[in-house]
Design an enzyme around this catalytic site. Structure first.
Site, PDB file in Angstrom:
ATOM      1  CE1 TYR A   1       1.024  26.491  -3.761  1.00  0.00           C
ATOM      2  CE2 TYR A   1       1.629  24.574  -5.004  1.00  0.00           C
ATOM      3  CZ  TYR A   1       1.049  25.582  -4.968  1.00  0.00           C
ATOM      4  OH  TYR A   1       0.231  26.370  -6.247  1.00  0.00           O
TER       5      TYR A   1
ATOM      6  CD  GLU B   1      -0.210  25.149  -8.951  1.00  0.00           C
ATOM      7  OE1 GLU B   1       0.661  24.567  -8.641  1.00  0.00           O
ATOM      8  OE2 GLU B   1      -0.922  26.305  -8.472  1.00  0.00           O
TER       9      GLU B   1
END
Length: 414
Positions: free
Chosen positions: A95, A137
Site C-alpha cells: 500500500y 485483509e
C-alpha cells in the site's frame, strides 16, 4: 485524522474525478509500472489492456471522495476489494508503494506543487483508507490460516484431471502438491491461479470461480477459452490452461475468497440466473444445497448459444432427475432439438418476463452471474418484475465496475 477543511478539499475534487478519473488512474498505472515493473507480476495485464482496471479504480477513488465524511458507507464495497486483494496476496507494505505513485500522479496530472494542501489532504485520506483495508485483509488472512487446510500466499497444486465440459469450457481438478488438505470455502467463492506467460515474460494471476461443492480434498475450476494473443493479454491464461497444461502439471493458487456466496441460512426459494460461463459459481451453490438435502426449491435460468456450448448439461439433467426441488429453464440463441422432459429449452436470449410465473416467488433470493450486459439486463428485469434489490445478488467477473443497486435506485427516483 482528516480535519473538516481537508475533507472539504477532498470533496472539491469530485467534479474533476467525475470528468477525468479514468485519465488519472490510467496515468497512475502507467507511472507505477514504469517505475516498478515488478508489480506487473501482481496486476492482471488483461484488465489493464481492456481499461477495466483503471475504470474500476477511478470509480473507487470517486466513491471514497464522495463519502469522505463517513467511509463506513462503503463497507460492502471495501469488503469486495479486500477479497480480491487477499486472493492476489496483497500485503500492507505494498500500500505504501501504491500510495506514493497515486499521490505523485494526482500532483502531476493536476499540476500541484509538492507542498499543496490538497496533496496533503489526499495523503491523509489515502493513509486512512490503506489502514482500513489492511485491517480488513489481515482479518481475512487470519481466518484462512485458522482453517484446517488453510494457507497464506501462493501454494502449488497439481492438475489431476482435465475434463472438457463443452466446446469452450474445460474443468481442472486441482490437488495440493504437498498431499495435504485444502481449506473449505463458501459456495460461490473463487481462487486465484498464477502461471508464467513466456509471451510477455510475466507471472500472471487470474480469478476463477470454484465450480464444485466443498470437499476438503481438491478444488475444481471450470475455465472458458477466451480470445487472446501475445499482443492482447486478455485470454492468455485461459488459452495456456486449455492448450498447454497437461494432467500432472503444477499451478499456483491462493486460498478461496469472494463475497458472492450462497446465503445458506435463508429458507426461501433460490433462483439462479446465469449466462455462459457465469454458471460456474452457481454450480457450487446448487450442489451444496443438494448435498444438504435441503427442501428449498431451486430454479435455474441459463442462457447459452446452443446445446454444444452449454457446459455441464448432462450433469445438470442428472441433478434435476434425482431431485424434485430443482427445475431448469434454458434459453438457447441457436436452439436445436429440445432436451425433454427437463430442463426446458426456450429459443432466444434469456427473457425473465416469459417465465415470470415460475421465478417471481415469495421470499426468493436471486443469484446472477454472467457478462456485464447480461447482468444489467437481468437485474433490471427483476426490478421491473417487482423483486426488491436487497434480494438480488450478483457477481461481476474481473474488476468491480457495476453498481447496479445504486443505478436502479437513482433511475427509479428520477
Amino acid at each position: 485524522m482528516l480535519n473538516q477543511a481537508q475533507k472539504e478539499a477532498i470533496k472539491a475534487t469530485i467534479p474533476v474525478l467525475k470528468a477525468n478519473g479514468v485519465a488519472l488512474t490510467s496515468y497512475f498505472y502507467e507511472r507505477m509500472f514504469r517505475h516498478n515493473p515488478e508489480l506487473k507480476h501482481i496486476f492482471n495485464q488483461g484488465n489493464q489492456h481492456s481499461g477495466k482496471q483503471p475504470t474500476a479504480l477511478a470509480g473507487a477513488v470517486l466513491a471514497y471522495a464522495e463519502h469522505i465524511d463517513d467511509p463506513s458507507v462503503l463497507a460492502s464495497a471495501l469488503m469486495g476489494i479486500g477479497h480480491k486483494h487477499v486472493s492476489l496476496n496483497i500485503r500492507p507494505e505494498q500500500y505504501d508503494l501504491v500510495g506514493q505513485h497515486l499521490l505523485a500522479s494526482i500532483g502531476e496530472v493536476l499540476d500541484l506543487p509538492g507542498d499543496s494542501p490538497l496533496l496533503e489532504a489526499w495523503a491523509l485520506a489515502y493513509d486512512q483508507l490503506a489502514t482500513l483495508m489492511a485491517g480488513v485483509e489481515n482479518k481475512m488472512y487470519r481466518q484462512t490460516l485458522g482453517q484446517t487446510g488453510g494457507w497464506s500466499g501462493w501454494r502449488p497444486f497439481i492438475i489431476r484431471q482435465k475434463v472438457q465440459e463443452s466446446a469452450e469450457i474445460t474443468s481442472f481438478y486441482l490437488y495440493p502438491s504437498d498431499g495435504g488438505q485444502v481449506a473449505s470455502f463458501l459456495p460461490g467463492q473463487f481462487v486465484s491461479v498464477r502461471l508464467f506467460l513466456p509471451e510477455i515474460n510475466l507471472l500472471q494471476p487470474r480469478q476463477y470461480s470454484l465450480s464444485n461443492a466443498p470437499n476438503g480434498a481438491y478444488y475444481r475450476i471450470s475455465v472458458k477459452r477466451e480470445s487472446g494473443s501475445s499482443l492482447r493479454p486478455d485470454g492468455m491464461i485461459s488459452n495456456r490452461l486449455h492448450n498447454f497444461t497437461r494432467e500432472g502439471d503444477v499451478v499456483e493458487l491462493t486460498p478461496p475468497a469472494g463475497g458472492f456466496t450462497l446465503k445458506q441460512d435463508q429458507p426461501g426459494p433460490v433462483v439462479f440466473i446465469s449466462g455462459g460461463v457465469g454458471q460456474t459459481p452457481l454450480l457450487s451453490m446448487a450442489e451444496t444445497v443438494l448435498n444438504t438435502h435441503s427442501p428449498r426449491p431451486m430454479i435455474w435460468v441459463h442462457g447459452a448459444r446452443n446445446k454444444t456450448s452449454h457446459a455441464f448439461r448432462e450433469l445438470l439433467n442428472t441433478w434435476s432427475q434425482r431431485s424434485d426441488t430443482l427445475r431448469f429453464f434454458n434459453f438457447y440463441e441457436q436452439p436445436d432439438e429440445p432436451l425433454a422432459p427437463n430442463p426446458a429449452v426456450i429459443p432466444g436470449r434469456v427473457d425473465l418476463h416469459l417465465i415470470k410465473a415460475f421465478i417471481i416467488l415469495p421470499q426468493a433470493t436471486y443469484y446472477l452471474c454472467g457478462p456485464e450486459p447480461f447482468l444489467r439486463q437481468q437485474y433490471g428485469d427483476l426490478i421491473a418484475l417487482g423483486v426488491k434489490p436487497e434480494n438480488i445478488n450478483y457477481e461481476e467477473f474481473g474488476p468491480q465496475t457495476l453498481t447496479l443497486r445504486q443505478e436502479f435506485v437513482v433511475n427509479e427516483a428520477v
